[in-house]
Design a protein around this motif. Structure first.
Motif, PDB file in Angstrom:
ATOM      1  N   VAL A  72       1.732   1.059  -2.085  1.00 32.24           N
ATOM      2  CA  VAL A  72       0.255   2.060  -2.937  1.00 32.24           C
ATOM      3  C   VAL A  72       0.662   3.343  -1.987  1.00 32.24           C
ATOM      4  CG1 VAL A  72      -0.697  -0.255  -2.984  1.00 32.24           C
ATOM      5  CG2 VAL A  72      -0.353   0.976  -0.586  1.00 32.24           C
ATOM      6  N   THR A  73      -1.089   3.904  -2.676  1.00 34.32           N
ATOM      7  CA  THR A  73      -1.047   5.464  -1.695  1.00 34.32           C
ATOM      8  C   THR A  73      -1.810   5.215  -0.711  1.00 34.32           C
ATOM      9  OG1 THR A  73      -0.473   6.347  -3.950  1.00 34.32           O
ATOM     10  CG2 THR A  73      -2.085   7.697  -2.114  1.00 34.32           C
ATOM     11  N   CYS A  74      -1.829   6.044   0.796  1.00 33.76           N
ATOM     12  CA  CYS A  74      -2.437   6.247   1.374  1.00 33.76           C
ATOM     13  C   CYS A  74      -3.866   6.591   1.436  1.00 33.76           C
ATOM     14  CB  CYS A  74      -1.711   6.743   2.832  1.00 33.76           C
ATOM     15  SG  CYS A  74      -3.205   7.340   4.120  1.00 33.76           S
ATOM     16  N   ALA A  75      -4.868   6.315   1.779  1.00 35.03           N
ATOM     17  CA  ALA A  75      -6.562   7.116   1.078  1.00 35.03           C
ATOM     18  C   ALA A  75      -6.675   8.601   1.968  1.00 35.03           C
ATOM     19  CB  ALA A  75      -7.531   5.562   1.997  1.00 35.03           C
ATOM     20  N   VAL A  76      -6.152   8.641   3.504  1.00 33.11           N
ATOM     21  CA  VAL A  76      -6.087   9.553   4.671  1.00 33.11           C
ATOM     22  C   VAL A  76      -5.017  10.730   3.337  1.00 33.11           C
ATOM     23  CG1 VAL A  76      -6.293  11.053   6.511  1.00 33.11           C
ATOM     24  CG2 VAL A  76      -6.715   8.521   5.683  1.00 33.11           C
ATOM     25  N   THR A  77      -4.208  10.285   3.424  1.00 37.43           N
ATOM     26  CA  THR A  77      -2.659  11.088   3.810  1.00 37.43           C
ATOM     27  C   THR A  77      -2.050  11.748   2.307  1.00 37.43           C
ATOM     28  OG1 THR A  77      -1.265   9.881   3.609  1.00 37.43           O
ATOM     29  CG2 THR A  77      -1.679  10.968   5.736  1.00 37.43           C
ATOM     30  N   GLY A  78      -2.421  10.553   1.004  1.00 29.95           N
ATOM     31  CA  GLY A  78      -2.012  10.285  -0.393  1.00 29.95           C
ATOM     32  C   GLY A  78      -0.571  10.319   0.062  1.00 29.95           C
ATOM     33  N   LYS A  79       0.206  10.028   1.396  1.00 27.32           N
ATOM     34  CA  LYS A  79       1.442   9.309   0.921  1.00 27.32           C
ATOM     35  C   LYS A  79       1.779   7.813   0.500  1.00 27.32           C
ATOM     36  CE  LYS A  79       2.897  12.127   5.101  1.00 27.32           C
ATOM     37  NZ  LYS A  79       3.366  12.429   6.432  1.00 27.32           N
ATOM     38  N   LEU A  86       3.176  -1.977   4.629  1.00 29.99           N
ATOM     39  CA  LEU A  86       1.579  -2.223   4.781  1.00 29.99           C
ATOM     40  C   LEU A  86       1.149  -2.641   5.723  1.00 29.99           C
ATOM     41  CD1 LEU A  86      -1.231  -0.652   2.946  1.00 29.99           C
ATOM     42  CD2 LEU A  86      -1.027  -2.926   1.668  1.00 29.99           C
ATOM     43  N   ARG A  87       0.216  -2.315   6.287  1.00 31.14           N
ATOM     44  CA  ARG A  87       0.520  -3.322   8.227  1.00 31.14           C
ATOM     45  C   ARG A  87      -1.432  -2.947   7.762  1.00 31.14           C
ATOM     46  NH1 ARG A  87       3.912  -5.235   6.082  1.00 31.14           N
ATOM     47  NH2 ARG A  87       5.675  -5.314   8.120  1.00 31.14           N
ATOM     48  N   TYR A  88      -1.369  -1.394   7.621  1.00 28.16           N
ATOM     49  CA  TYR A  88      -3.251  -1.338   7.842  1.00 28.16           C
ATOM     50  C   TYR A  88      -4.050  -0.463   6.686  1.00 28.16           C
ATOM     51  CZ  TYR A  88      -1.387  -0.285  12.456  1.00 28.16           C
ATOM     52  OH  TYR A  88      -0.676  -0.179  13.954  1.00 28.16           O
ATOM     53  N   TRP A  89      -5.619  -1.621   6.451  1.00 22.25           N
ATOM     54  CA  TRP A  89      -6.161  -1.349   5.030  1.00 22.25           C
ATOM     55  C   TRP A  89      -7.353  -1.815   5.855  1.00 22.25           C
ATOM     56  CZ3 TRP A  89      -2.432  -5.312   4.972  1.00 22.25           C
ATOM     57  CH2 TRP A  89      -3.091  -6.518   5.324  1.00 22.25           C
ATOM     58  N   ASP A  90      -8.455  -1.054   4.849  1.00 19.46           N
ATOM     59  CA  ASP A  90     -10.183  -1.689   5.173  1.00 19.46           C
ATOM     60  C   ASP A  90     -10.630  -2.574   3.903  1.00 19.46           C
ATOM     61  OD1 ASP A  90     -12.840  -1.436   5.426  1.00 19.46           O
ATOM     62  OD2 ASP A  90     -13.426   0.481   5.859  1.00 19.46           O
ATOM     63  N   PRO A  91     -10.628  -3.837   3.966  1.00 19.30           N
ATOM     64  CA  PRO A  91     -10.953  -4.844   2.782  1.00 19.30           C
ATOM     65  C   PRO A  91     -12.802  -3.998   2.306  1.00 19.30           C
ATOM     66  CG  PRO A  91     -11.162  -5.684   4.942  1.00 19.30           C
ATOM     67  CD  PRO A  91     -10.624  -4.577   4.863  1.00 19.30           C
ATOM     68  N   LYS A  92     -13.231  -3.441   2.899  1.00 13.50           N
ATOM     69  CA  LYS A  92     -14.630  -3.052   2.807  1.00 13.50           C
ATOM     70  C   LYS A  92     -14.477  -1.775   1.659  1.00 13.50           C
ATOM     71  CE  LYS A  92     -17.411  -4.666   6.923  1.00 13.50           C
ATOM     72  NZ  LYS A  92     -18.366  -4.462   7.938  1.00 13.50           N
ATOM     73  N   ARG A  93     -14.629  -0.609   2.431  1.00 11.55           N
ATOM     74  CA  ARG A  93     -13.295   0.192   1.397  1.00 11.55           C
ATOM     75  C   ARG A  93     -13.014   0.109   0.406  1.00 11.55           C
ATOM     76  NH1 ARG A  93     -13.990   2.836   6.403  1.00 11.55           N
ATOM     77  NH2 ARG A  93     -15.799   3.850   6.779  1.00 11.55           N
ATOM     78  N   ALA A  96      -5.576   1.153   1.833  1.00  4.96           N
ATOM     79  CA  ALA A  96      -5.116   1.609   2.355  1.00  4.96           C
ATOM     80  C   ALA A  96      -4.867   2.622   3.029  1.00  4.96           C
ATOM     81  CB  ALA A  96      -3.598   1.713   1.740  1.00  4.96           C
ATOM     82  N   TYR A  97      -3.482   2.489   4.940  1.00  8.26           N
ATOM     83  CA  TYR A  97      -3.247   3.746   5.622  1.00  8.26           C
ATOM     84  C   TYR A  97      -2.278   3.467   5.667  1.00  8.26           C
ATOM     85  CZ  TYR A  97      -8.543   3.038   5.200  1.00  8.26           C
ATOM     86  OH  TYR A  97      -9.660   3.088   5.281  1.00  8.26           O
ATOM     87  N   ALA A  98      -1.477   4.728   5.818  1.00  6.06           N
ATOM     88  CA  ALA A  98      -0.192   4.566   6.208  1.00  6.06           C
ATOM     89  C   ALA A  98       0.335   4.891   7.457  1.00  6.06           C
ATOM     90  CB  ALA A  98       0.066   6.028   6.348  1.00  6.06           C
ATOM     91  N   GLY A  99      -0.315   4.402   8.393  1.00 12.01           N
ATOM     92  CA  GLY A  99      -0.814   3.589  10.265  1.00 12.01           C
ATOM     93  C   GLY A  99      -1.711   3.846  10.373  1.00 12.01           C
ATOM     94  N   PRO A 100      -1.994   3.409  11.794  1.00 13.39           N
ATOM     95  CA  PRO A 100      -2.557   3.530  12.885  1.00 13.39           C
ATOM     96  C   PRO A 100      -4.271   4.947  13.031  1.00 13.39           C
ATOM     97  CG  PRO A 100      -0.878   3.457  13.873  1.00 13.39           C
ATOM     98  CD  PRO A 100      -0.483   3.056  13.172  1.00 13.39           C
ATOM     99  N   LYS A 101      -3.237   6.014  12.825  1.00 10.31           N
ATOM    100  CA  LYS A 101      -3.302   6.789  12.971  1.00 10.31           C
ATOM    101  C   LYS A 101      -4.647   7.443  12.446  1.00 10.31           C
ATOM    102  CE  LYS A 101      -1.747  11.819  13.643  1.00 10.31           C
ATOM    103  NZ  LYS A 101      -0.531  12.757  12.970  1.00 10.31           N
ATOM    104  N   GLU A 102      -4.247   7.661  11.026  1.00  9.72           N
ATOM    105  CA  GLU A 102      -4.796   7.227   9.558  1.00  9.72           C
ATOM    106  C   GLU A 102      -5.807   6.470   9.575  1.00  9.72           C
ATOM    107  OE1 GLU A 102      -0.618   8.950   8.776  1.00  9.72           O
ATOM    108  OE2 GLU A 102      -1.636   7.075   9.320  1.00  9.72           O
TER     109      GLU A 102
END
Length: 114
Positions: A72-79, A86-93, A96-102
């Motif tokens: 899947v593609t990170c919503a912040v970085t596009g990576k 995959l460990r970080y995501w937002d169910p409301k939005r 997916a996010y690449a990591g905790p920083k994103e």
């Protein structure tokens, strides 16, 4: 022919056990004696073409793959993010996010400015 069925099954069982002892093919009897199970990141990975992007529904603490893919593609970085990483995501939005920083960056962007 008055054979006792329990005696026959006992004889078969003991002969099967002695044969297994000779060949070394005894079933494991204790959990600690079992060989480790190999890690398989994706089931049936060779059954179909999974080279593209997956479509995923993000829930609370779990996600469901709607369309198979490898990433899947990170919503912040596009990576790209591998599904097994995959460990970080937002169910409301549904992002997916690449990591905790994103994930933190996106959360901070969504907070009202004071």
């Amino acid at each position: 022919m008055g054979h006792d069925r329990s005696a026959i099954s006992a004889a078969l069982s003991s002969s099967a056990i002695s044969a297994a002892k000779k060949t070394g093919n005894l079933p494991h009897t204790r959990l600690e004696s079992r060989p480790p199970t190999p890690y398989i990141p994706l089931m049936n990975v060779h059954d179909r073409n999974l080279d593209g992007q997956a479509v995923v529904h993000y829930g609370d603490g779990e996600f469901v793959v709607l369309k198979p893919g490898r990433f899947v593609t990170c919503a912040v970085t596009g990576k790209p993010i591998a599904l097994n990483a995959l460990r970080y995501w937002d169910p409301k939005r549904q992002e997916a996010y690449a990591g905790p920083k994103e994930a933190l960056q996106r959360w901070q962007e969504s907070q009202p400015k004071a």
